[in-house]
Structures are given as structure tokens and as C-alpha cells.
Design an enzyme around this catalytic site. Sequence first.
Site, mmCIF file in Angstrom:
data_model
loop_
_atom_site.group_PDB
_atom_site.id
_atom_site.type_symbol
_atom_site.label_atom_id
_atom_site.label_comp_id
_atom_site.label_asym_id
_atom_site.label_seq_id
_atom_site.Cartn_x
_atom_site.Cartn_y
_atom_site.Cartn_z
ATOM 1 N N HIS A 64 0.826 -1.205 0.000
ATOM 2 C CA HIS A 64 0.000 0.000 0.000
ATOM 3 C C HIS A 64 0.860 1.254 0.000
ATOM 4 C CE1 HIS A 64 -3.635 -2.325 1.909
ATOM 5 N NE2 HIS A 64 -3.450 -2.599 0.631
ATOM 6 N N HIS A 84 -7.745 -0.084 2.781
ATOM 7 C CA HIS A 84 -7.080 -0.569 1.573
ATOM 8 C C HIS A 84 -7.169 0.573 0.558
ATOM 9 C CE1 HIS A 84 -7.289 -5.001 2.771
ATOM 10 N NE2 HIS A 84 -7.750 -4.293 3.796
#
Length: 602
Positions: A534, A578
Site C-alpha cells: 500500500h 485498503h
Amino acid sequence: MIPFVAISLLALATLVQGSLFTDPTKLPATSYDFIIIGAGTAGSVIATRLSEDSSVRVLVVEAGISDSEGPTSDIQVPFLVSKALPSTVYDWNYTTVPQTGLNGRQLFYPRGFVVGGCSTVNFMGFTRGSSDEYDRIARVSGDSGWSWKNIFKYALKGEQHVDDVDDPDTAGRFNPAVHGHGPLKTSLAGFPTAAVDARVINTTQELKEFPFNLDMNSGNPLGVGWLQSTIDKNVRSSSATAYLHPALKTGTNIDVLIHSRVSRVLQTGTKDGLPVFLGVEITQSRNSHTLKLTARTEVILAAGAIGTPQILMLSGIGGKSELSRIGVKPLVDLPDVGKNMHDHPYITLAWAVNNTNTIDSISFNQTAFQQALAQYDANGTGVFASNALFNQLGFFRLQNASGVTQKFGDPTAGPLSPHYEFALSNGFLGAAQRPPTSGNFFSSAVILVSPTSRGSVVLNSSSIFDPPTIDPAFFTTAFDIAAMTEAIRSLQRFVSGSPWKSYLGLQWLPDGLNTSTDAQIENYVRSSAISVNHACCTAMISEDGANGGVVGSDLRVKGTSGLRIVDASILPNVPGAHPQAEIYIIAERAADLIKQSSRIRY
């Protein structure tokens, strides 16, 4: 009979006929209204929305391959999601520098090298994050348009919740009111696992520390809820399949060039005392000729948290002294380019279970695997149609009793933002550990979603073909190790609830590791944690007049004209979520900002 997978992929290939180019010399023009660098999560959204005005000509330049190339089932079949990365044709195949906070380990650092970018290869989890996250962007940028209240309409514009092919009964598992009618499709887990699902939900009723959350995409993600994945009934929904391919099918004003790297953005003049960057230099190999293309209105960088700062620095936009040392002529002094890198580290914990109804019974059994694949190929149903990794997620804040935030402060965006996440799985999940080859397991990833460690992306050379030095600097602050230790303690409390007592057996641990004491937990983390991929914040947003940062409130690169960034690099912090969901939302608003400033129809 043509297998279901083959039918789906044939349709994808058909959509790109006529507008997809592999040779830059074959492009129909050398000048476009907009040139977008990167066909990833954000780039595909921007290209699609700008092309809604048929008078506008758009070029998208993608370094990677088409999403109809390679072993396409690995990126389209939900069950095979973990096969897309790392070290495949869809991956940039980056590695980090040795991580001092991880016992000197060097990590694989996957990024999507394909149309759709990371949205084509990620684990498909769709979580928007808390309303606090967007309000923080508004505060940092000085633009209230980024606040949750004002940007939520773009969340609805971009996404639509659909039924899963196997389980259309979604009552009590999500809130339709917080979903829209956009091109990106999301759905719930379609392959329920009674042994685990009931225990997870029953634990939320027994232990107040872990409340049930009907829909974590409402702006309040805290608690345990049902995973929403970017799956359109039974195939992955990505920025490529949801946005770019339909735009190519219905319009004639987008060209997509793949297998081509942007080596630099080029200064083409000055305007109001600022250098104008409307030129793009393209090449396909170290020894091939370069081709110069020109944008009439804007160049939009959407190459991601690694590619965007690399291209900026190769173009002379970055820290003056750093660029000079590598042999790049400085043009715009922006020291924060490539700095402030922020990412989520995670570990996994697993327990043996006394039940064979787990994903392991398919993963560890080739006969069962082939039978499940045959069912999917025949009619698109079964376990292969669903995200096999998780059915539920949980987002949580550190308890006051832990003393962690009292000692180190609270790095989150606000009271609705989590410090850590559980991703609960009906099967074995591993991080850096070597997995078992048999047995049945319950696992959970434990993800630190509020890290304070910051890393960097730094040039290695003046060539686009030399990967930059990537250092996420995991676990280099005392807060991070303390917060992760408490997160693991929290998971241990979760599985100590009565719903698990007759189900879980011994904890599965690699040789020499344990998780009983704080010291053992720290050793476990430093020995086994990896990235959840990420990466963010390497060209972060700040107020227009602020000295720091890389882009202003409208995502224009500071000290330049004609150049804008729209991707995860502009975030001020990695979100407690996310990030793909937040990137879709940011890209939708950015498209409108571009349209407004360019006075094109929308």
C-alpha cells in the site's frame, strides 16, 4: 465448450481493438489534449472521464503489459488472486533495501506492471476508510472539497455494489444506502464458510472490544464486518475492466500505448514565470530511440507511489542537491519528491483447526483444486468465483488501557480511524514464513494501518530502466512496534472467545518463534513482517502556499505549469484502509477539477 474464463478474456481483448498500440511510432498523432502517464487505478479513471467530451483527445502511456496478455486467469479469477504477484509478468519486480527494522531483511515490493495497475493485481479488498481520512486531506491541503462531506458524492459516482453469483442473499451484511451506481463493481463474499463465519460474528456479540459493523464503507470502519471485494459477480473488477475498456469500446478519442516507458516529462516553455511541462519523452528499451509527444492542455502523472517520484526526479523536479549528485539537471527544487513514503506492514498468525471445510482442502489438494476450477470454467460458480482469502475484516483502535497512544501520541486522522486491522481467513495465510503443505487452518493477517515510520524513493541513476532505491523503513519507530504488539495481543483476545474454544488447535509457528511475551512478539514481527503493498505519499499534497509538499490542493505540481499528479503518491498519510477505494474517489474528483480548469464538458 469454451471455458467461462476464456469467454471473459476474449471479451476483454475485443474491447481494445483499434485503440491499443505497442509501438509509439504507430500512434496516429504526436500531440494530444491530455497525456496521462500510467494506466493504473487513477490513470484509467482520469482517461475515461476526460474522454466523455468527444472533442478531447487523450493518450494513456503504460509501461506494462495489457491485461489480456500473460496467464490472464491469474488476474481475473478471484480465487487465484494471490498468483498475480510477486515475480510475475504483471509485476515491476521491485525489491526494497535491507530493512533495519526487520532484522535486515530485503523484501519483494510488488507493483502492478499491467493495464489497470495495482487494481488488476491486488487482493481486491474495497474499504474507503474513515470520514476522518478525507477530512485530514482537506485540512492538510486547505481545500474543503476533499472533506468527506463534499467528496462522498464521488464515492457513489464511482462504485456499485452487485450480488455475488453464488450467494445473492446480502441481508444484514452491507448497507445499500452507502453505495452508488458507478462503473466499478463490488460484492460480498459469495462462498460462505459456516465454521468460521458464524464464529466471527458470534465473537462480535460476545466481546465488546470487537463490535459488528454492518458496512465499513459508511465513513466509520471500526468493528468487524463482511469484506467487500472488487469482484463483478465472479470476475475481478479493476480500473481497466470498469473504466478504460468500456471507454475504448464506446469512444474513438482515447489512444493507449503499452510496453512504453516515460523517461522524462519535458519543459516546453514558461508561463507566468513558471516552467511549463507539456512534453513527454517515451522509450521502450535502454537502446531504443526516444520519441517526444506533446500535450496541448496537461500532462497528468499517474504512475503510482514509486513511478511518479522516479519520473519527476528524472525530469529535474526534486531535491536540487540529490538530483545533481545523480547527474540530473535540477529544474524545479522540490525536496519532498520521493520523501515521506508510507506503507502498511503486516504479519499473520495461524491455528490448526479440527475441520476440513477450509480453503486448505483445495489449496493443498490438486484433485480438489482442479475440480473447483472445472466448475468455474463451466459456469462461473463455486469457490473460484469468490475472494478466497477473507470473508470478514476488522478495523480497531488501540485501547486506552494499552497506554500506547498516551505514551507516543495518536497518529490517526481522528476518532473513527483505526490503528490496526484483522483480515480473517478460513485457511492458512503466511507472510514471510514458509507455508505448510497439508492440514487445515484458521488465520488472520494483522496489519498496522497507522504506522509512523516513513521511508523514501531515491534515484539510483539517470535511467528510467534502473529501479529506484525503495525504503519503506518498516518498524523504525517505537510507536509502530508497540502498536503492532498490542494488535497481536488483541487478536489473541479475539480467538480466546468461547466461539473458538472447540475449533482452534495449536498455533502454527515457524521454528524458533513464539508470541507469548512482548519480546517474543517483537522478534516475531521483525522476523516475519512484510508489506501489504500500500505504498503512498511520495509526492504528497499540501497547501498551495506551503513550502513543503509536492502538489497543491488541486494536485498541480508546485512550481510548474501544465503538470498534475493523480495517484496514491499525493496522499499525506497512508489511509487506515485498503487504499484503492480512496484512489478511485480522489481520481473521480480530480477528473472534475481538470475538466473545470480546462473548460471541457462534464
